[in-house]
Design a protein around this motif. Sequence first.
Motif, short mmCIF file in Angstrom:
data_model
loop_
_atom_site.label_atom_id
_atom_site.label_comp_id
_atom_site.label_asym_id
_atom_site.label_seq_id
_atom_site.Cartn_x
_atom_site.Cartn_y
_atom_site.Cartn_z
N LEU A 90 0.91 -1.12 0.23
CA LEU A 90 0.09 0.06 -0.04
C LEU A 90 0.66 1.42 -0.23
O LEU A 90 0.49 2.11 -0.54
CB LEU A 90 -1.00 0.13 1.29
CG LEU A 90 -1.88 1.12 1.48
CD1 LEU A 90 -2.87 1.40 0.29
CD2 LEU A 90 -2.67 1.19 2.70
N ALA A 91 1.83 1.38 0.75
CA ALA A 91 2.81 2.19 0.82
C ALA A 91 3.31 2.65 -0.42
O ALA A 91 3.62 3.81 -0.86
CB ALA A 91 3.82 2.27 1.89
N ALA A 92 4.17 1.30 -1.08
CA ALA A 92 4.70 1.68 -2.45
C ALA A 92 3.61 2.14 -3.35
O ALA A 92 4.08 2.98 -4.30
CB ALA A 92 5.29 0.28 -2.60
N ASN A 93 2.37 1.55 -3.29
CA ASN A 93 1.55 1.84 -4.56
C ASN A 93 1.01 3.21 -4.43
O ASN A 93 0.75 3.75 -5.49
CB ASN A 93 0.29 1.03 -4.59
CG ASN A 93 0.59 -0.45 -5.46
OD1 ASN A 93 1.35 -0.46 -6.35
ND2 ASN A 93 0.56 -1.56 -4.57
N ILE A 94 1.00 3.98 -3.19
CA ILE A 94 0.23 5.29 -2.95
C ILE A 94 1.48 6.25 -3.68
O ILE A 94 1.17 7.13 -4.33
CB ILE A 94 0.07 5.63 -1.79
CG1 ILE A 94 -1.16 4.83 -1.12
CG2 ILE A 94 -0.25 7.29 -1.45
CD1 ILE A 94 -1.54 5.02 0.33
N GLU A 137 -0.75 2.97 -16.20
CA GLU A 137 0.02 2.50 -15.11
C GLU A 137 -0.35 3.35 -13.80
O GLU A 137 -0.51 2.96 -12.84
CB GLU A 137 1.34 2.83 -15.18
CG GLU A 137 2.17 1.44 -15.87
CD GLU A 137 2.15 0.26 -15.05
OE1 GLU A 137 2.68 0.34 -13.91
OE2 GLU A 137 1.52 -0.60 -15.48
N SER A 138 -0.76 4.58 -13.78
CA SER A 138 -1.40 5.23 -12.74
C SER A 138 -2.61 4.69 -12.29
O SER A 138 -2.85 4.54 -10.93
CB SER A 138 -1.55 6.81 -13.13
OG SER A 138 -0.48 7.35 -13.66
N ILE A 139 -3.60 4.28 -12.89
CA ILE A 139 -5.00 3.90 -12.50
C ILE A 139 -4.63 2.47 -12.07
O ILE A 139 -5.15 2.05 -11.20
CB ILE A 139 -5.75 3.80 -13.92
CG1 ILE A 139 -6.01 5.20 -14.38
CG2 ILE A 139 -7.01 2.79 -13.40
CD1 ILE A 139 -6.63 5.85 -13.21
N HIS A 140 -3.67 1.75 -12.69
CA HIS A 140 -3.21 0.47 -11.95
C HIS A 140 -2.66 0.43 -10.68
O HIS A 140 -2.99 -0.24 -9.49
CB HIS A 140 -1.99 -0.28 -13.06
CG HIS A 140 -1.39 -1.55 -12.57
ND1 HIS A 140 -0.28 -2.21 -13.27
CD2 HIS A 140 -1.81 -2.20 -11.57
CE1 HIS A 140 -0.42 -3.18 -12.48
NE2 HIS A 140 -1.19 -3.49 -11.47
N SER A 141 -1.98 1.53 -10.42
CA SER A 141 -1.42 1.59 -9.11
C SER A 141 -2.64 2.21 -8.11
O SER A 141 -2.61 1.79 -7.01
CB SER A 141 -0.28 2.62 -8.97
OG SER A 141 0.73 2.10 -9.63
N VAL A 142 -3.22 2.98 -8.58
CA VAL A 142 -4.51 3.43 -7.87
C VAL A 142 -5.57 2.14 -7.40
O VAL A 142 -5.97 2.01 -6.45
CB VAL A 142 -5.47 4.37 -8.48
CG1 VAL A 142 -6.70 4.73 -7.68
CG2 VAL A 142 -4.76 5.94 -8.70
#
Length: 333
Positions: A14-18, A39-44
Motif C-alpha cells: 500500500l505504501a509503495a503503490n500510493i 500505470e497510474s490507474i493500475h497503481s490506484v
Amino acid sequence: MSANGGTKAIVAALAANIGIAVTKFIAFLLTGSSSMLAESIHSVADSGNQGLLLLGGRRAKREATPEHPFGYGRERYIYAFIVSIVLFSLGGLFALYEAYHKAAEPHPIESWQWVPVAVLLAAIIMEGFSFRTAIKESNLIRGGQSWLRFIRRAKAPELPVVLLEDFGALIGLVFALFGVGMTLITGNGLWDAAGTAMIGLLLVIIAATLAIETKSLLLGEGAESKEVAAIEQAVKAGPEVERIIHMKTLYLGPEELMVAAKIAVSPCDSAESLARGINAVEARIRTAVPIARVIYLEPDIYSAAADEAGTGAASHTAVPQPETGEQAAHPGS
C-alpha cells in the motif's frame, strides 16, 4: 503467522503503490503518455485493493453472533474476490480502453521526455521492495510448496493476492517502459498504445486468476490431504474409536477448520464414559491440527451389513447419549 505476515505485506504494498500512483500521474500530466495513465490507474486500483484486504482482515475478526454462529472468517475471501473485480474493471478494462483510444489518435511524447523513464525506473525499484516483502512473508508459511501450488492452495488470501499484484505491477512497469522507450526512440505513439494494451491484458489475466482461486475459497474448501491424514490418525489413536465411518472438513476461515465425523464406538452403558471418550478424541484432533477449532463427532455402532448398504452404521441401534453435562457431539470449547 499468516495473518501477521499478510498484513505486513499489504502495508508495504500500500505504501509503495500510493507513492508510485502519485508520481505516475504527474508524469502522465507532463507527457500525455497513455502508458503512464494506464500505470497510474493500475497503481490506484492496487492501492484500493490493499485497503480492501486490510478492511476484510479487520472485519473477519468480529465475534460470532446468533445470525452468524461460525463467525466472519470467510469475509476475508469476499474482500479478496472484490479485489479481483476491481483489478479487472478499473485496471484491466480501463487500460484496454485507453490503448484503443491512443491507437486511434497516436501522438509522440513531445515534452518532458525524460520524466516517464525516470518515474518508471523509480517505480520498478519501489515495487521491487514491496514484492520482496511479499516473497519473504510468504516463505514463512510456504514450506516446500512451489509458488504455483502456494497461490492455488493457500487458505489465507492476502499473500497470494499481494504476490500476484506485485508481480503484475513489475511486469506492467516493464511493458510501460517498453512502450514509452520505443515511442521516444521512434517518435511513433503506436508503441505507447501497444505498451498500454499489454498492461491491460496482463491485468485481465491476473484478475481472472484471482477470481477463480478466490471463488473456490468462497464455495468452501476442505482440509489438505496431510491435515485429513493427521485428523484420522488422531481419531483412531485411542481405544475410544473402532473406526471412522465418514468424515468431512470445511475451512470456516483461513485459520479455522471445522471437522464433522461419524465414528464407530464400542457399546457402553454409561453416558459419562461415552462423553469422556468423545472429549479425548477432540483433544487429540486439536493437538494434531490446532486450527481444527469447531468439531462435531457423532458416535454410532458400526455394522458391516449397514456398511454394505451404504450407511456404514447400525441405523436402528440405540447409542446411549449423555443426559447432563457435556454432550457427545458438540463444537469444542
